[in-house]
Design an enzyme around this catalytic site. Structure first.
Site, PDB file in Angstrom:
ATOM      1  N   ASP A   1      23.690 -18.726   9.970  1.00  0.00           N
ATOM      2  CA  ASP A   1      22.868 -18.120  11.016  1.00  0.00           C
ATOM      3  C   ASP A   1      21.824 -19.130  11.482  1.00  0.00           C
ATOM      4  OD1 ASP A   1      21.082 -16.553  12.562  1.00  0.00           O
ATOM      5  OD2 ASP A   1      21.681 -14.755  11.459  1.00  0.00           O
TER       6      ASP A   1
ATOM      7  N   HIS B   1      24.459 -15.614  14.401  1.00  0.00           N
ATOM      8  CA  HIS B   1      23.479 -14.528  14.455  1.00  0.00           C
ATOM      9  C   HIS B   1      24.077 -13.383  15.271  1.00  0.00           C
ATOM     10  CE1 HIS B   1      19.448 -12.812  14.124  1.00  0.00           C
ATOM     11  NE2 HIS B   1      19.568 -12.433  15.385  1.00  0.00           N
TER      12      HIS B   1
END
Length: 563
Positions: free
Chosen positions: A424, A454
């Site tokens: 992420d 993400h």
């Protein structure tokens, strides 16, 4: 003549090269080499672009995430070699999820290029596929302090309800032993979606909304005050972990659908409000279960950790555009000029909610003066209801003392699934995840993947699903987090219903035994009473507790509703 021949050869050269290329591609080995060459050239070009934009290039972090796995989680997870890992305390709920929720551990996420974390992040947050023709009807909820939050109820999509119901009935045939959550009934389950804390409906959230509607959920989206077109009627802006607005919104939604199961899902930084609400409300919450996709679990660390510049400037631009609409109204109460000139998320948050130059205390003199700058234009009644949040924090640490999402994690009384990715780009490294919380608290579960970006979690193209279809045949199966979250909410609801049913059955058996014993005592002949004796407690063998241990899990999932 020679020049004429040269001109003809020059004109025929492109066609000849194309013809030879077509012949060469018919050779499998040459075709494979060509694909590898194109892939390598694309990778080099993408690395150069990432270096120019100051983005960390994608790398295989499987070796890093292997260190996060505990022996306890290995025996519990049962995942494939490249699938998600379920990290949690070994309880009856965890075993039930592994048996009935296969999407949590069996998924093949997309590899590069479509699995690149930056491509997934940008496509899910800005320029991805939007939900087709989702229609919303908006409710403006008036809060206790005079503020307004917006609740968008999803009322229709391009896919008709009859078609969605037929598709869902076909899916249910392959889910043996699994009960419905009330979908497609007179009391459908209500799914409350909490967007990012800077507001707005992302393509990722719209696709989740569409898929939930197709499965029979009644979807409502909660928008923070002053975001997504909702008016800002007070000079108070919600702090990162302030659940007061969400608490009133949940109460309102529950009052409109008192007979329906209420669940919630947050996206990204919206988890700050959702987790804070679950911790403050404890067992008195109206929610049955919750999930957080790419959550911010450690808020202070997230604000202090520098994210890549392109993402940081995008978030700052979005928040400054929202503040710019109310500059004249907020300038007298907040340090708007400092906030608009900030260059990081920490500076912006500190300028809006912290007062380092003046030590503010909730004295009676201040609370009686609504025009006091420390009250930010609130009335004395509203300030009394908000408590310490009516006043700016004294410093950065005190601000997070009342806004950290997991500050009351021990009070959470509903199952919470957190879906995180090791690559992420917007969150701190996976090594900073609070794994001790998931190993010790039975209500918190962590699904950790190697890829996903993400709020991305795109599935591999052409992957076979449980129903035998491919992703191209069923577009809704393209995002793994959507499939896993919706299936998790159904399975958890079934588990809690069975646990409550077993608890009631046990109570009835205990009451019946007590009734039979009292009836036998009433009909028995009176005996001569002996002297009082101290009853010696029987020693229990080691490893056996006073509470009945069912399948090695002494924890009870029946809520006490003590708060």
């Amino acid at each position: 003549m020679a020049s004429y021949v040269l001109d003809c050869l020059f004109c025929l050269l492109p066609c000849s090269v194309l013809f030879l290329l077509c012949l060469g591609l018919r050779w499998p080995r040459l075709c494979c080499w060509a694909k590898l060459a194109v892939r390598a050239a694309g990778w080099i070009l993408w690395v150069i672009i990432c270096l120019i934009l100051e983005l960390p290039p994608h790398s295989d972090r499987r070796t890093k995430t292997e260190d996060l796995k505990s022996p306890e989680a290995d025996t519990l997870s049962g995942q494939t070699s490249d699938g998600p890992r379920l990290i949690c305390k070994p309880t009856a709920l965890a075993r039930y999820l592994l048996q009935h929720c296969g999407s949590l551990t069996k998924a093949k996420l997309a590899s590069w290029p479509w699995g690149d974390p930056h491509l997934q992040t940008v496509s899910s947050q800005m320029c991805g596929e939007h939900g087709d023709n989702i229609q919303f009807t908006r409710d403006h909820l008036l809060l206790k302090d005079g503020g307004i939050v917006a609740l968008d109820w999803a009322v229709g999509t391009r896919l008709s309800e009859a078609t969605a119901k037929r598709r869902w009935e076909a899916k249910k045939e392959h889910q043996s032993g699994r009960k419905a959550l009330g979908c497609f009934t007179s009391t459908p389950p209500v799914l409350l979606l909490v967007p990012q804390f800077w507001g707005g409906m992302t393509p990722h959230l719209q696709l989740l909304c569409r898929q939930a509607m197709q499965q029979g959920f009644y979807v409502v989206v909660f928008h923070h005050r002053g975001t997504a077109g909702s008016p800002l009627t007070t000079t108070r802006i919600s702090e990162f972990g302030d659940p007061a607005d969400l608490e009133q919104a949940v109460t309102y939604v529950h009052s409109r659908h008192p007979s329906s199961v209420l669940v919630a899902v947050s996206e990204g930084s919206g988890s700050g409000v959702l987790l804070s609400y679950l911790g403050e409300r404890g067992s008195s919450t109206c929610l049955t279960a919750a999930a957080a996709i790419s959550p911010v679990l450690l808020g202070q660390l997230w604000f202090e950790n520098a994210m890549p510049p392109i993402y940081r400037w995008g978030v700052l631009f979005h928040r400054k555009m929202q503040l710019g609409r109310y500059v004249s109204s907020l300038r007298g109460m907040l340090d708007v000029d400092r906030a608009l000139s900030s260059s990081s998320l920490r500076e912006l948050e500190e300028a809006l909610f912290c007062s380092p130059t003046e030590k503010v205390s909730p004295s009676p003199e201040r609370s009686l003066n609504p025009a006091s700058p420390s009250l930010r234009g609130l009335t004395s009644a509203a300030a009394w209801a908000l408590g310490e949040r009516a006043y700016p924090a004294q410093d950065w640490d005190s601000y997070w003392g009342r806004n950290e999402p997991l500050r009351d994690a021990d009070e959470v009384a509903v199952p919470v699934l957190c879906i995180c990715s090791s690559d992420d780009p917007l969150l701190p490294p996976a090594s900073t995840l609070p794994l001790s919380l998931f190993h010790s608290n039975p209500y918190f579960l962590l699904a950790l993947t190697d890829r996903g970006g993400h709020c991305g979690f795109t599935l591999e193209a052409g992957q076979q699903t449980d129903e035998g279809r491919t992703r191209n045949e069923d577009e809704d199966e393209g995002i793994w987090s959507h499939v896993a979250v919706l299936e998790y909410l159904r399975v958890v609801s079934d588990f809690l219903k069975e646990a409550e049913r077993d608890w009631k059955r046990g109570q009835l058996e205990v009451n019946s035994l007590k009734g039979q014993k009292s009836k036998m005592n009433a009909t028995a002949m009176p005996r001569r009473r002996r002297g009082a004796m101290m009853k010696r407690s029987r020693p229990q063998p080691p490893g056996q507790s006073a509470v009945g241990d069912v399948d090695g899990d002494p924890f009870t999932w029946k809520r006490s509703y003590t708060r």
